[in-house]
Write a protein that holds these residues in place. Structure first.
Motif, short mmCIF file in Angstrom:
data_model
loop_
_atom_site.label_atom_id
_atom_site.label_comp_id
_atom_site.label_asym_id
_atom_site.label_seq_id
_atom_site.Cartn_x
_atom_site.Cartn_y
_atom_site.Cartn_z
N ASN A 37 23.48 4.01 5.98
CA ASN A 37 22.51 3.10 6.60
C ASN A 37 21.64 3.77 7.64
O ASN A 37 20.89 3.11 8.34
N ASN A 38 21.74 5.10 7.77
CA ASN A 38 20.99 5.76 8.83
C ASN A 38 19.60 6.19 8.37
O ASN A 38 19.05 7.16 8.86
N PHE A 39 19.06 5.48 7.41
CA PHE A 39 17.71 5.75 6.96
C PHE A 39 16.78 4.64 7.45
O PHE A 39 17.21 3.51 7.70
N VAL A 40 15.50 4.98 7.56
CA VAL A 40 14.48 4.03 8.00
C VAL A 40 13.50 3.80 6.85
O VAL A 40 12.98 4.76 6.28
N GLU A 41 13.30 2.55 6.49
CA GLU A 41 12.35 2.21 5.42
C GLU A 41 11.04 1.78 6.05
O GLU A 41 11.00 0.88 6.89
N LYS A 79 18.28 -0.03 8.91
CA LYS A 79 19.52 -0.63 8.42
C LYS A 79 20.66 -0.47 9.42
O LYS A 79 21.46 -1.40 9.61
N ASP A 80 20.77 0.71 10.07
CA ASP A 80 21.90 0.93 10.98
C ASP A 80 21.82 0.07 12.22
O ASP A 80 22.84 -0.24 12.85
N LYS A 81 20.61 -0.35 12.58
CA LYS A 81 20.43 -1.21 13.75
C LYS A 81 20.25 -2.68 13.37
O LYS A 81 20.10 -3.53 14.25
N ALA A 82 20.23 -2.95 12.07
CA ALA A 82 19.99 -4.32 11.57
C ALA A 82 18.75 -4.91 12.22
O ALA A 82 18.75 -6.04 12.72
N THR A 83 17.67 -4.13 12.20
CA THR A 83 16.43 -4.51 12.88
C THR A 83 15.24 -4.35 11.95
O THR A 83 15.10 -3.32 11.28
N ALA A 84 14.38 -5.35 11.91
CA ALA A 84 13.12 -5.29 11.17
C ALA A 84 11.98 -5.47 12.17
O ALA A 84 11.92 -6.49 12.86
N LEU A 142 0.81 -1.21 0.00
CA LEU A 142 0.00 0.00 0.00
C LEU A 142 0.85 1.27 0.00
O LEU A 142 0.46 2.28 -0.58
N SER A 143 1.99 1.21 0.68
CA SER A 143 2.83 2.41 0.77
C SER A 143 4.25 2.01 1.12
O SER A 143 4.46 1.04 1.86
N LYS A 144 5.22 2.78 0.60
CA LYS A 144 6.62 2.52 0.90
C LYS A 144 7.38 3.83 0.89
O LYS A 144 7.29 4.60 -0.06
N HIS A 145 8.13 4.10 1.98
CA HIS A 145 8.85 5.36 2.10
C HIS A 145 10.23 5.13 2.69
O HIS A 145 10.41 4.29 3.58
N ILE A 146 11.19 5.89 2.18
CA ILE A 146 12.50 5.99 2.82
C ILE A 146 12.47 7.24 3.69
O ILE A 146 12.15 8.33 3.20
N CYS A 147 12.78 7.12 4.99
CA CYS A 147 12.62 8.22 5.93
C CYS A 147 13.92 8.50 6.68
O CYS A 147 14.80 7.64 6.78
N GLN A 148 13.95 9.70 7.21
CA GLN A 148 15.05 10.10 8.09
C GLN A 148 14.48 10.41 9.46
O GLN A 148 13.43 11.05 9.57
N ASP A 149 15.14 9.92 10.50
CA ASP A 149 14.68 10.15 11.86
C ASP A 149 15.21 11.51 12.33
O ASP A 149 16.39 11.68 12.62
N VAL A 150 14.28 12.48 12.40
CA VAL A 150 14.67 13.85 12.76
C VAL A 150 15.24 13.92 14.17
O VAL A 150 16.24 14.60 14.43
N ASN A 151 14.62 13.19 15.09
CA ASN A 151 15.05 13.22 16.48
C ASN A 151 16.08 12.15 16.81
O ASN A 151 16.45 11.98 17.97
N ASP A 152 16.49 11.41 15.80
CA ASP A 152 17.51 10.38 15.94
C ASP A 152 17.02 9.15 16.68
O ASP A 152 17.49 8.05 16.45
#
Length: 588
Positions: free
Chosen positions: A88-92, A116-121, A33-43
């Motif tokens: 790798n500091n992006f969140v999909e 990706k940076d945390k190797a976590t899904a 339904l939706s797919k986005h590459i995001c950046q965590d503003v607050n880290d």
């Protein structure tokens, strides 16, 4: 750069996200339904708290749902041009609609966060609670790669069914995916990763289930053929669904006129029936008429006809040529489409491998399976015929699911005659069967009368001779003074020497030879793991129990009708009493 282990981890997670139905048997598939590459503003942010009250009721609310999600999490969606390769500091963020295998069940919605940076899904259930969905765990859980280990994080009750499923089914499967070679081989046919790549997945799901309810269940009930209706009916429903959507997609910018099609080797004709009922104009031809043909409406055009390379011009009026398990005509389907007209297209689902002359195709490369090699052979042939050939994988109950589609050409209309003249050269170069330019006169079509090859057509006197020789050999030298003796257990190879050469030759001509004949006489012989012994006769009670296990009505069981072979032929007679034996104790 990611380590090889990390690369394998994300490849495995991608399979879990893209094809959840592979491991989750409650699912038919999923809809992105939706797919986005995001950046965590607050880290940093807390997933559970941020989206604890976010739910998606249907696919029409995706935009507002994602807007709320971004506000709550402080995640900033990025354009692909804003991302830097290697970082790798992006969140999909991926939003999925889970499609149930049972069409009447509620759909589920799942949000997947890949860090990706945390190797976590991390997987979140965002289905409204009142839906009571049972398609995926209703709690938040994560898979994380730490050093060389995969951990499950954030699960609920350790003893819940969902928790056990994650630990004992999903986690081991992820590890297997990581361990196996996820790189596809060099075969062109091996590059097909996804099913239904050429049609909309969500539309296929809806249309397939609609046609299944409209035609499938009723057809299963009245199926007059000896074949399994649950396989053949729903397989044809699936192929019809695919073709209908493919044609709609192909005709998207045209007038959407009914497609004129011919199904070469149509068999039971069900595919022709469904496509015609859905508004298209078609013809099904087969070398042999089936019983079910008489049950169709008069508007369903089916013709008993032998198709050969010489009469392919009979089909020039059609827009599409369908080769659905067309056997020895498989290599001719793209040739027929080429020679019919510039606008003629084809759909080809190869199964059994044949050459141009109707002989069986022989594998040339031992590093490939015969199926994959034959797919590559047919694909090259399609391309040589001038088609921009597309490949897809169908969702059907068959191991042979790869289809080839030709709906555009590599050349313009003014080059059509040039390509048409090359057909004979293509056949000669690819097939090497023809020594002269005869348009395929050496082609061997299938015999309209299908010969039964299961040793049931052997003369009864020959069968009796074989049975007597085998039983005498099995009983030779056995002790008949004590309890009932079933004789020796011997390999089939030892029994072959007891059969005269002319009889053996006749058996081999009937497919299966001696073993098939022995299995046909299973009331006398027990054939297991290549060894043969006389069978202990079955009691009436044994038969009744067996029928109940297989859910057959006991009232339809007929026992003590045929004479008991052991009663008349075994040195000790039948070990059962007259009343308990399932066969009749009478002198034959």
């Amino acid at each position: 750069m990611d380590s090889p282990k990390a690369v394998s981890f994300w490849q495995a997670i991608n399979i879990l996200v893209d094809k959840p139905h592979v491991i989750n048997k409650r699912l038919w598939g999923s809809n992105l339904l939706s797919k986005h590459i995001c950046q965590d503003v607050n880290d940093r942010y807390n997933h559970d708290i941020a989206i604890s009250d976010l739910y998606l009721k249907n696919e029409n609310e995706v935009l507002s749902f994602m807007q709320d999600f971004f506000l709550k999490t402080s995640l900033k969606p990025l354009d692909e041009k804003n991302t830097v390769e290697g970082q790798n500091n992006f969140v999909e963020i991926i939003l999925l609609e889970l499609l149930p295998k049972n069409y009447t069940d509620s759909h589920g919605f799942q949000l997947v966060c890949l860090e990706k940076d945390k190797a976590t899904a991390t997987f979140y259930d965002v289905t409204p609670k009142e839906y009571n969905q049972s398609l995926c765990p209703n709690f938040t859980y994560s898979f994380q790669l730490i050093n060389e280990d995969i951990l499950i994080i954030g699960c609920n009750d350790e003893n819940s069914k969902s928790q056990k499923w994650l630990r004992f089914n999903v986690l081991p499967q992820i590890i297997r995916w990581m361990d196996q070679d996820l790189v596809t081989n060099n075969n062109k046919s091996g590059t097909i990763k996804d099913s239904l790549a050429l049609v909309p997945n969500d539309k296929y799901y809806t249309r397939y289930n609609s046609l299944k309810l409209k035609y499938g269940k009723a057809m299963v009930k009245i199926w007059p053929e000896s074949t399994d209706p649950t396989k053949f009916v729903f397989e044809d429903v699936a192929i019809a669904t695919y073709l209908l959507l493919l044609w709609e997609n192909t005709n998207a910018n045209s007038s959407n006129k009914p497609v004129r099609f011919v199904d070469i080797g149509c068999g039971n004709g069900l595919l022709v029936y469904i496509l015609t009922k859905e508004g298209h104009k078609g013809l099904g031809v087969d070398v042999r008429k089936r019983n079910i043909w008489n049950m169709y409406d008069p508007e369903i055009k089916l013709e008993e006809k032998t198709v050969t390379p010489e009469n392919i011009h009979d089909f020039t009026e059609f827009d599409w040529i369908i080769g659905n398990h067309s056997d020895e005509l498989t290599p001719w389907i793209p040739v027929m489409a080429l020679r019919c007209s510039y606008n003629c297209n084809f759909f080809l689902l190869p199964c059994c491998a044949y050459n141009f002359d109707g002989t069986k195709y022989q594998r040339q490369n031992s590093s490939k399976s015969q199926y994959n090699e034959y797919l590559d052979y047919i694909l090259k042939l399609c391309e040589d015929c001038g088609f921009n050939t597309e490949i897809d994988r169908l969702k059907i109950p068959s191991t042979k699911r790869i289809c080839l589609i030709g709906r555009t050409r590599k050349y313009d209309n003014d080059q059509y005659e040039t390509y048409n003249k090359k057909v004979l050269e293509i056949i000669i170069n690819n097939g090497k069967e023809f020594q002269n330019t005869n348009n395929g006169n050496n082609f061997k079509a299938r015999n309209p009368i299908e010969k039964v090859k299961n040793c049931t057509q052997i003369e009864k006197s020959v069968i009796k001779t074989v049975v007597d020789k085998i039983t005498n050999f099995l009983l030779d030298g056995c002790n008949f003074e004590d309890k009932w003796n079933p004789g020796k257990e011997l390999p089939i190879g030892d029994l072959v020497d007891q059969i005269p050469g002319d009889i053996l030759k006749a058996l081999k001509a009937e497919c299966g030879g001696l073993q098939t004949l022995l299995k046909n006489n299973h009331h006398i012989f027990k054939v297991q793991k290549g060894k043969v012994q006389l069978r202990h006769p079955k009691t009436v009670e044994d038969i009744m129990k067996s029928m109940k296990i297989h859910k057959n009505k006991s009232s339809s069981i007929r026992v003590q009708i045929k004479p008991c072979w052991f009663y008349n032929n075994h040195p000790q007679g039948c070990p059962l009493t007259d009343s308990s034996c399932s066969y009749l104790h009478a002198i034959s």
